[in-house]
Design a protein around this motif. Structure first.
Motif, PDB file in Angstrom:
ATOM      1  N   GLY A  25     -30.386  -2.955 -24.310  1.00  0.00           N
ATOM      2  CA  GLY A  25     -30.329  -2.115 -23.120  1.00  0.00           C
ATOM      3  C   GLY A  25     -30.508  -0.644 -23.390  1.00  0.00           C
ATOM      4  O   GLY A  25     -31.126   0.069 -22.594  1.00  0.00           O
ATOM      5  N   ILE A  26     -29.992  -0.135 -24.526  1.00  0.00           N
ATOM      6  CA  ILE A  26     -30.129   1.295 -24.814  1.00  0.00           C
ATOM      7  C   ILE A  26     -31.594   1.666 -25.002  1.00  0.00           C
ATOM      8  O   ILE A  26     -32.039   2.747 -24.621  1.00  0.00           O
ATOM      9  N   SER A  27     -32.371   0.734 -25.554  1.00  0.00           N
ATOM     10  CA  SER A  27     -33.809   0.977 -25.706  1.00  0.00           C
ATOM     11  C   SER A  27     -34.499   1.022 -24.345  1.00  0.00           C
ATOM     12  O   SER A  27     -35.350   1.881 -24.091  1.00  0.00           O
ATOM     13  N   ALA A  28     -34.129   0.104 -23.452  1.00  0.00           N
ATOM     14  CA  ALA A  28     -34.697   0.098 -22.107  1.00  0.00           C
ATOM     15  C   ALA A  28     -34.297   1.339 -21.333  1.00  0.00           C
ATOM     16  O   ALA A  28     -35.099   1.920 -20.585  1.00  0.00           O
ATOM     17  N   LEU A  29     -33.051   1.775 -21.504  1.00  0.00           N
ATOM     18  CA  LEU A  29     -32.563   2.966 -20.814  1.00  0.00           C
ATOM     19  C   LEU A  29     -33.362   4.197 -21.232  1.00  0.00           C
ATOM     20  O   LEU A  29     -33.757   5.011 -20.386  1.00  0.00           O
ATOM     21  N   ALA A  30     -33.608   4.327 -22.534  1.00  0.00           N
ATOM     22  CA  ALA A  30     -34.360   5.477 -23.024  1.00  0.00           C
ATOM     23  C   ALA A  30     -35.775   5.495 -22.475  1.00  0.00           C
ATOM     24  O   ALA A  30     -36.385   6.558 -22.323  1.00  0.00           O
ATOM     25  N   VAL A 143     -29.883 -12.542 -22.991  1.00  0.00           N
ATOM     26  CA  VAL A 143     -29.776 -11.165 -23.484  1.00  0.00           C
ATOM     27  C   VAL A 143     -30.595 -10.215 -22.619  1.00  0.00           C
ATOM     28  O   VAL A 143     -30.123  -9.157 -22.189  1.00  0.00           O
ATOM     29  N   THR A 144     -31.834 -10.608 -22.321  1.00  0.00           N
ATOM     30  CA  THR A 144     -32.678  -9.724 -21.522  1.00  0.00           C
ATOM     31  C   THR A 144     -32.280  -9.728 -20.056  1.00  0.00           C
ATOM     32  O   THR A 144     -32.579  -8.774 -19.333  1.00  0.00           O
ATOM     33  N   VAL A 149     -30.209  -5.310 -16.218  1.00  0.00           N
ATOM     34  CA  VAL A 149     -29.358  -4.491 -15.358  1.00  0.00           C
ATOM     35  C   VAL A 149     -29.631  -3.009 -15.613  1.00  0.00           C
ATOM     36  O   VAL A 149     -29.568  -2.187 -14.695  1.00  0.00           O
ATOM     37  N   VAL A 150     -29.965  -2.670 -16.862  1.00  0.00           N
ATOM     38  CA  VAL A 150     -30.183  -1.264 -17.219  1.00  0.00           C
ATOM     39  C   VAL A 150     -31.377  -0.674 -16.471  1.00  0.00           C
ATOM     40  O   VAL A 150     -31.220   0.325 -15.750  1.00  0.00           O
ATOM     41  N   PRO A 151     -32.598  -1.233 -16.601  1.00  0.00           N
ATOM     42  CA  PRO A 151     -33.700  -0.655 -15.827  1.00  0.00           C
ATOM     43  C   PRO A 151     -33.559  -0.860 -14.328  1.00  0.00           C
ATOM     44  O   PRO A 151     -34.229  -0.193 -13.546  1.00  0.00           O
ATOM     45  N   MET A 152     -32.677  -1.770 -13.926  1.00  0.00           N
ATOM     46  CA  MET A 152     -32.447  -1.979 -12.501  1.00  0.00           C
ATOM     47  C   MET A 152     -31.738  -0.777 -11.891  1.00  0.00           C
ATOM     48  O   MET A 152     -32.046  -0.348 -10.780  1.00  0.00           O
ATOM     49  N   LEU A 254     -34.378   4.756  -6.747  1.00  0.00           N
ATOM     50  CA  LEU A 254     -33.894   3.508  -6.156  1.00  0.00           C
ATOM     51  C   LEU A 254     -35.038   2.505  -5.992  1.00  0.00           C
ATOM     52  O   LEU A 254     -34.912   1.333  -6.366  1.00  0.00           O
ATOM     53  N   CYS A 255     -36.166   2.966  -5.443  1.00  0.00           N
ATOM     54  CA  CYS A 255     -37.315   2.076  -5.238  1.00  0.00           C
ATOM     55  C   CYS A 255     -37.906   1.618  -6.564  1.00  0.00           C
ATOM     56  O   CYS A 255     -38.371   0.477  -6.697  1.00  0.00           O
ATOM     57  N   PHE A 256     -37.865   2.511  -7.550  1.00  0.00           N
ATOM     58  CA  PHE A 256     -38.471   2.228  -8.848  1.00  0.00           C
ATOM     59  C   PHE A 256     -37.845   1.009  -9.517  1.00  0.00           C
ATOM     60  O   PHE A 256     -38.462   0.355 -10.357  1.00  0.00           O
ATOM     61  N   SER A 257     -36.617   0.694  -9.131  1.00  0.00           N
ATOM     62  CA  SER A 257     -35.885  -0.401  -9.768  1.00  0.00           C
ATOM     63  C   SER A 257     -36.318  -1.782  -9.297  1.00  0.00           C
ATOM     64  O   SER A 257     -35.800  -2.786  -9.799  1.00  0.00           O
ATOM     65  N   ALA A 258     -37.242  -1.869  -8.347  1.00  0.00           N
ATOM     66  CA  ALA A 258     -37.627  -3.169  -7.782  1.00  0.00           C
ATOM     67  C   ALA A 258     -38.039  -4.192  -8.840  1.00  0.00           C
ATOM     68  O   ALA A 258     -37.572  -5.350  -8.788  1.00  0.00           O
ATOM     69  N   PRO A 259     -38.892  -3.852  -9.827  1.00  0.00           N
ATOM     70  CA  PRO A 259     -39.242  -4.866 -10.832  1.00  0.00           C
ATOM     71  C   PRO A 259     -38.038  -5.339 -11.630  1.00  0.00           C
ATOM     72  O   PRO A 259     -37.982  -6.494 -12.043  1.00  0.00           O
ATOM     73  N   ALA A 260     -37.082  -4.450 -11.860  1.00  0.00           N
ATOM     74  CA  ALA A 260     -35.912  -4.834 -12.652  1.00  0.00           C
ATOM     75  C   ALA A 260     -35.061  -5.872 -11.931  1.00  0.00           C
ATOM     76  O   ALA A 260     -34.452  -6.733 -12.560  1.00  0.00           O
TER      77      ALA A 260
END
Length: 403
Positions: A25-30, A143-144, A149-152, A254-260
């Motif tokens: 998740g920390i990698s996805a967050l970055a 795991v993924t 949840v992170v990119p969401m 907020l909208c950007f999170s749709a794929p997550a």
């Protein structure tokens, strides 16, 4: 905790799944927490948006290189020391981003942040160290799913932090969470790999064994091309959201999170059904759903009927498809040669991220002032179809070998 020698260092035992989720998740967050800030960062540094958008493409490019290197290094040295070192380098690079005096220095440290890619690669490799192929696909899915949840939520958090405190607040968040990840890893992540005992040169010389495997290439390309739609979205959606649909950073986040949201659902399906259905079938249907969602969105945009709800809404299907395809294709790729799990995880990830870097940059360059969402959706559709072709070829090859 004590080691076999009686010291006070952490016991060497497999990590808990929560630790693996945080490492991924920390990698996805970055990768995406600061994306709603890109237009504002361009104004802050007084540069064109396309230059700041390179912070995505350059990060992904270095990320790919890191993934190529980190696999053989971890096969030789073990997963644990490589992960801990990568987190420290990431923390230093993040501080560099915060205090960068201009866009060029920021981009340099942004590239250096890609050291954190080791945590995502080696969390997957650790799963394969512990489980067999189909079970590994299921566990990678879980795991993924947690990682999703992170990119969401992170773009939404990033947009709010930007509006309240400025873009630097996103990077301070990364510092705090990076420190927490380091501490948890130190105390919980015991070594999962048997060290190869080979020199690094010998480790890298085993890459041709992977290069000669059609199945490895098939799985890696299926994963890379299916996710290519998402990486193109990363590069182009901030422009589309702000310039085409006139969204402010908080709403864009907020909208950007749709794929997550879709990715979370797709990962749940992977975790629940991969063991029963097998990796090939899961990748196939993931690619179909991925391409189908983009196709409908593209048709709506070509007809001139698109809006923020259709554009971001159909991105959910991209997430579902990727959530099904990526964990299973990754498990397939790293199981082709189990003794090279770290190298295979790194190389497969590099193929995915390297392709993503190119697609992200392409999306940034085709979206010029006055552009609609159509060029971005066309790129996403083409890569989604190529991913479907890749897994079909893998399935046909396996059927031919059984005859």
């Amino acid at each position: 905790m004590t080691t076999k020698s009686g010291g006070t260092a952490p016991t060497f035992s497999p990590p808990h799944i929560g630790t693996l989720i945080l490492l991924a998740g920390i990698s996805a967050l970055a990768m995406n927490v600061f994306l709603p800030s890109l237009p504002g960062m361009a104004a802050y540094f007084e540069v064109d948006y396309r230059l700041m958008q390179l912070s995505v493409a350059l990060y992904l490019g270095v990320n790919a290189v890191v993934q190529i290197l980190v696999g053989p290094i971890s096969d030789k040295m073990g997963r644990r020391p490589v992960i801990l070192t990568s987190i420290l380098l990431f923390l230093l690079a993040t501080l560099g981003c915060i205090f960068a005096p201009n866009a060029e220095v920021f981009l340099f440290f942004r590239m250096a942040q890609a050291a954190i890619a080791a945590t995502m690669v080696l969390s997957r490799a650790a799963v394969r160290d512990i489980y067999d192929t189909d079970k590994a696909a299921s566990m990678i899915g879980y795991v993924t799913m947690g990682m999703a949840v992170v990119p969401m939520i992170s773009p939404a958090i990033g947009g709010v932090l930007d509006q309240a405190f400025g873009w630097q607040a996103n990077f301070w968040l990364l510092v705090v969470l990076g420190l927490a990840t380091y501490a948890l890893t130190y105390f919980d992540f015991g070594e999962t790999a048997q060290k190869s005992g080979k020199t690094l040169i010998a480790q890298f010389r085993e890459y041709p064994e992977l290069f000669r495997s059609p199945r490895f290439w098939g799985y890696s390309l299926a994963s890379g091309l299916a996710s290519g739609a998402f990486f193109a979205y990363l590069g182009g959606a901030p422009f589309v959201g702000t310039q085409v649909y006139n969204l402010d950073p908080a709403v864009l986040g907020l909208c950007f999170s749709a794929p997550a949201v879709g990715y979370f659902l797709g990962n749940f399906v992977s975790g629940r059904y991969s063991t029963a259905l097998g990796v090939n079938r899961m990748v196939l249907w993931g690619c179909v759903i991925n391409g189908g969602g983009v196709a409908v969105s593209l048709a709506i945009a070509i007809a001139g009927l698109d809006n923020l709800y259709t554009f971001f809404g159909f991105m959910t299907f991209v997430g579902i498809g990727n959530g099904m395809a990526i964990p299973n294709a990754t498990a397939g790729a790293i199981s082709v040669r189990p003794h090279l799990a770290g190298s295979a995880s790194g190389l497969s990830g590099a193929i995915m991220i390297g392709g993503g870097a190119g697609l992200s940059a392409m999306a940034g360059w085709v979206l010029v002032p006055g552009a609609t969402a159509v060029p971005l959706l066309a790129i996403m559709f083409a890569t989604a179809i190529l991913g479907l072709v890749a897994i079909i070829l893998v399935i046909k090859r396996e059927k031919a070998l059984r005859l």
